[in-house]
Design an enzyme around this catalytic site. Structure first.
Site, mmCIF file in Angstrom:
data_model
loop_
_atom_site.group_PDB
_atom_site.id
_atom_site.type_symbol
_atom_site.label_atom_id
_atom_site.label_comp_id
_atom_site.label_asym_id
_atom_site.label_seq_id
_atom_site.Cartn_x
_atom_site.Cartn_y
_atom_site.Cartn_z
ATOM 1 N N HIS A 85 4.659 0.085 0.372
ATOM 2 C CA HIS A 85 5.386 -0.705 1.364
ATOM 3 C C HIS A 85 4.474 -1.775 1.960
ATOM 4 C CE1 HIS A 85 3.713 2.815 3.472
ATOM 5 N NE2 HIS A 85 3.588 2.039 4.531
ATOM 6 N N HIS A 90 0.827 -1.208 0.000
ATOM 7 C CA HIS A 90 0.000 0.000 0.000
ATOM 8 C C HIS A 90 0.860 1.256 0.000
ATOM 9 C CE1 HIS A 90 0.970 -0.501 4.268
ATOM 10 N NE2 HIS A 90 0.662 0.774 4.445
ATOM 11 N N ASP A 110 0.645 4.963 1.692
ATOM 12 C CA ASP A 110 -0.076 5.481 2.851
ATOM 13 C C ASP A 110 -1.166 6.481 2.469
ATOM 14 O OD1 ASP A 110 1.125 4.047 4.878
ATOM 15 O OD2 ASP A 110 2.682 5.545 5.256
ATOM 16 N N ARG A 140 5.593 6.654 13.831
ATOM 17 C CA ARG A 140 5.679 7.227 12.489
ATOM 18 C C ARG A 140 5.223 8.677 12.487
ATOM 19 N NH1 ARG A 140 1.580 4.676 8.656
ATOM 20 N NH2 ARG A 140 0.254 6.349 9.432
#
Length: 306
Positions: free
Chosen positions: A282, A122, A124, A297
């Protein structure tokens, strides 16, 4: 051994000159198409040093994902470094650190419910009208073995498509959905509230990178369907619409699974990944249960794709 001059593909933009790189910062490309590890750099220093940050940003545009280990920096420094790229964004489903807005906690421990939004290829938050520019991810606590993350060069995935496919998808657009992914396991009312907050945006199937000019194959696990496929050129009869569009979309999404476009990173505590979300996908490998994996993150606000 690390090298001071990163390799550059012949057709890639010349973003970093060897004379520009500081002697303390060395770069080791990890594959022929994506990813490089940095040595001799502290991200806390990069948050405060304009020249050092500029070097790192140029390397990011070239390699698309950068890795650096042994970064014993504070959460505030993590936020400060990520903020050099642009404003940070929260996540409507995942929890953030209460003392550091924009630092999203992705903690997987024995109390976590099974979730499968990470172990899919995917990009983000393409369910936003303006998907994130990128992210800076830190491993706070990782398993001894497992829990790797894979990144994919979607500019390379587009470049190596057959020419007839490039022609077919040049003007196609697609919908992306948070309701169909994060919302899938929610009660219907909560799911509908989530969709009302984030209506399914429409993005081009082929996006142009705003800084490098590269063409990017921009479909992923959040993509639900093509919105302008049903035209006389593509459809003989009505029954061609759904299977024809879905077969093409599934083919395009499958390109991220090609190993030649990927790099795989083994995490250690206090290691970081910095990635360009506009040109990569990723996949966080969930092979480590019952071990613990705790990540933090900082996601960076991006631009509209148009």
């Amino acid at each position: 051994m690390p090298q001071t001059t990163p390799t550059t593909k012949a057709d890639a933009p010349a973003l970093v000159r060897p004379s520009v790189l500081r002697t303390s910062l060395t770069v080791e490309p990890l594959t022929c198409t994506i990813g490089a590890e940095l040595f001799g750099v502290n991200l806390g220093d990069a948050a405060r040093d304009d020249d050092l940050f500029a070097e790192i940003k140029n390397l990011l545009l070239q390699h698309k994902v950068l890795f650096v280990r042994d970064q014993d920096i504070t959460r505030a420094e993590h936020i400060a470094f990520a903020s050099r790229f642009g404003p940070l964004e929260d996540h409507p489903v995942l929890g953030s650190d209460p003392d550091n807005p924009g630092l999203v906690r992705i903690y997987k421990d024995l109390d976590s419910k099974p979730e499968h939004y990470e172990n899919a290829l995917h990009c983000d938050a393409t369910w936003r009208e303006a998907p994130p520019m990128g992210a800076v991810l830190r491993c706070v606590e990782g398993p001894e073995v497992g829990g790797d993350t894979i990144w994919v060069n979607m500019a390379e995935a587009y470049r190596r498509l057959p020419e007839q496919i490039k022609t077919q998808i040049a003007d196609l657009r697609a919908r992306h959905s948070i309701e169909a992914t994060f919302g899938a396991c929610m009660p219907m009312e909560r799911r509908h509230q989530l969709k009302a907050q984030y209506p399914d945006p429409e993005h081009p199937v082929v996006r142009t990178h705003p800084e490098t000019g590269e063409k990017i194959l921009f479909v992923n696990a959040f993509t639900t369907h093509l919105v302008n496929y049903h035209t006389p050129e593509n459809v003989r009869f009505g029954q061609d619409y759904a299977p024809g569009a879905s077969h093409l979309l599934n083919y395009l999404i499958s390109q991220a699974a090609v190993p030649e476009y990927q790099v795989r990173w083994r995490w250690q505590n206090n290691s970081f990944a910095i990635w360009d979300n506009r040109s990569t996908q990723h996949y966080a490998v969930q092979d480590y249960w019952p071990a613990v994996r705790k990540m933090e993150r900082a996601g960076i606000v991006g631009d509209r794709t148009f």
